[in-house]
Design a protein around this motif. Structure first.
Motif, mmCIF file in Angstrom:
data_model
loop_
_atom_site.group_PDB
_atom_site.id
_atom_site.type_symbol
_atom_site.label_atom_id
_atom_site.label_comp_id
_atom_site.label_asym_id
_atom_site.label_seq_id
_atom_site.Cartn_x
_atom_site.Cartn_y
_atom_site.Cartn_z
ATOM 1 N N ALA A 152 0.824 -1.215 0.000
ATOM 2 C CA ALA A 152 0.000 0.000 0.000
ATOM 3 C C ALA A 152 0.857 1.263 0.000
ATOM 4 N N ILE A 153 2.133 1.118 0.252
ATOM 5 C CA ILE A 153 3.015 2.281 0.245
ATOM 6 C C ILE A 153 3.118 2.864 -1.164
ATOM 7 N N GLY A 154 3.213 2.024 -2.169
ATOM 8 C CA GLY A 154 3.328 2.484 -3.553
ATOM 9 C C GLY A 154 2.132 3.294 -4.017
ATOM 10 N N PRO A 155 0.897 2.771 -3.882
ATOM 11 C CA PRO A 155 -0.259 3.580 -4.268
ATOM 12 C C PRO A 155 -0.408 4.847 -3.429
ATOM 13 N N GLY A 156 -0.021 4.789 -2.170
ATOM 14 C CA GLY A 156 -0.084 5.989 -1.338
ATOM 15 C C GLY A 156 0.827 7.089 -1.858
ATOM 16 N N ILE A 157 2.013 6.706 -2.249
ATOM 17 C CA ILE A 157 2.947 7.672 -2.834
ATOM 18 C C ILE A 157 2.435 8.147 -4.189
ATOM 19 N N GLY A 158 1.889 7.227 -4.972
ATOM 20 C CA GLY A 158 1.370 7.590 -6.293
ATOM 21 C C GLY A 158 0.228 8.586 -6.227
ATOM 22 N N VAL A 159 -0.704 8.377 -5.292
ATOM 23 C CA VAL A 159 -1.815 9.317 -5.136
ATOM 24 C C VAL A 159 -1.289 10.682 -4.707
ATOM 25 N N GLY A 160 -0.330 10.675 -3.814
ATOM 26 C CA GLY A 160 0.266 11.943 -3.393
ATOM 27 C C GLY A 160 0.929 12.682 -4.540
ATOM 28 N N LEU A 161 1.609 11.947 -5.405
ATOM 29 C CA LEU A 161 2.272 12.583 -6.547
ATOM 30 C C LEU A 161 1.270 13.130 -7.560
ATOM 31 N N VAL A 162 0.159 12.404 -7.779
ATOM 32 C CA VAL A 162 -0.852 12.866 -8.728
ATOM 33 C C VAL A 162 -1.459 14.182 -8.253
ATOM 34 N N PHE A 163 -1.871 14.228 -6.998
ATOM 35 C CA PHE A 163 -2.498 15.447 -6.503
ATOM 36 C C PHE A 163 -1.499 16.581 -6.325
ATOM 37 N N ALA A 164 -0.238 16.255 -6.001
ATOM 38 C CA ALA A 164 0.784 17.300 -5.915
ATOM 39 C C ALA A 164 1.043 17.912 -7.280
ATOM 40 N N ALA A 165 1.049 17.091 -8.325
ATOM 41 C CA ALA A 165 1.248 17.625 -9.672
ATOM 42 C C ALA A 165 0.070 18.492 -10.096
ATOM 43 N N TYR A 166 -1.143 18.093 -9.705
ATOM 44 C CA TYR A 166 -2.318 18.904 -10.043
ATOM 45 C C TYR A 166 -2.282 20.254 -9.319
ATOM 46 N N ILE A 167 -1.932 20.236 -8.058
ATOM 47 C CA ILE A 167 -1.846 21.486 -7.305
ATOM 48 C C ILE A 167 -0.762 22.381 -7.884
ATOM 49 N N ASN A 168 0.353 21.787 -8.260
ATOM 50 C CA ASN A 168 1.443 22.556 -8.854
ATOM 51 C C ASN A 168 1.036 23.162 -10.192
ATOM 52 N N SER A 169 0.351 22.382 -11.025
ATOM 53 C CA SER A 169 -0.051 22.903 -12.330
ATOM 54 C C SER A 169 -1.136 23.961 -12.195
ATOM 55 N N THR A 170 -2.033 23.804 -11.239
ATOM 56 C CA THR A 170 -3.072 24.805 -11.020
ATOM 57 C C THR A 170 -2.480 26.089 -10.450
ATOM 58 N N ALA A 171 -1.468 25.965 -9.627
ATOM 59 C CA ALA A 171 -0.820 27.159 -9.085
ATOM 60 C C ALA A 171 -0.071 27.919 -10.183
ATOM 61 N N ARG A 172 0.475 27.206 -11.140
ATOM 62 C CA ARG A 172 1.204 27.863 -12.225
ATOM 63 C C ARG A 172 0.270 28.467 -13.270
#
Length: 77
Positions: free
Chosen positions: A19-39
């Motif tokens: 479950a560590i892998g999907p947890g990291i993956g979900v975090g990366l997906v939403f972090a990329a979305y927040i980063n792209s929306t901020a830009r």
């Protein structure tokens, strides 16, 4: 001196580690979305469906992991 045997299923430990892998993956997906929306805030509505698709694919892999854990826990060697 008697060494106690370890009893139980290691599938729970295996899924906990898996479950560590999907947890990291979900975090990366939403972090990329927040980063792209901020830009570029005007693209937030365009990229939001891709976020949910990515989230669904990652969570499907996590559910497959738990399903296989139960399947392999039921088999005996």
């Amino acid at each position: 001196m008697d060494i106690a045997a370890v009893e139980g299923s290691v599938a729970a430990i295996g899924y906990g580690l898996a479950a560590i892998g999907p947890g990291i993956g979900v975090g990366l997906v939403f972090a990329a979305y927040i980063n792209s929306t901020a830009r570029q805030p005007e693209s937030s509505r365009i990229t939001l469906p891709y976020v949910w698709i990515g989230f669904a694919v990652i969570e499907a892999l996590a559910l497959l992991g738990i399903a296989f854990g139960f399947i392999w826990a039921g088999t005996s060697a």
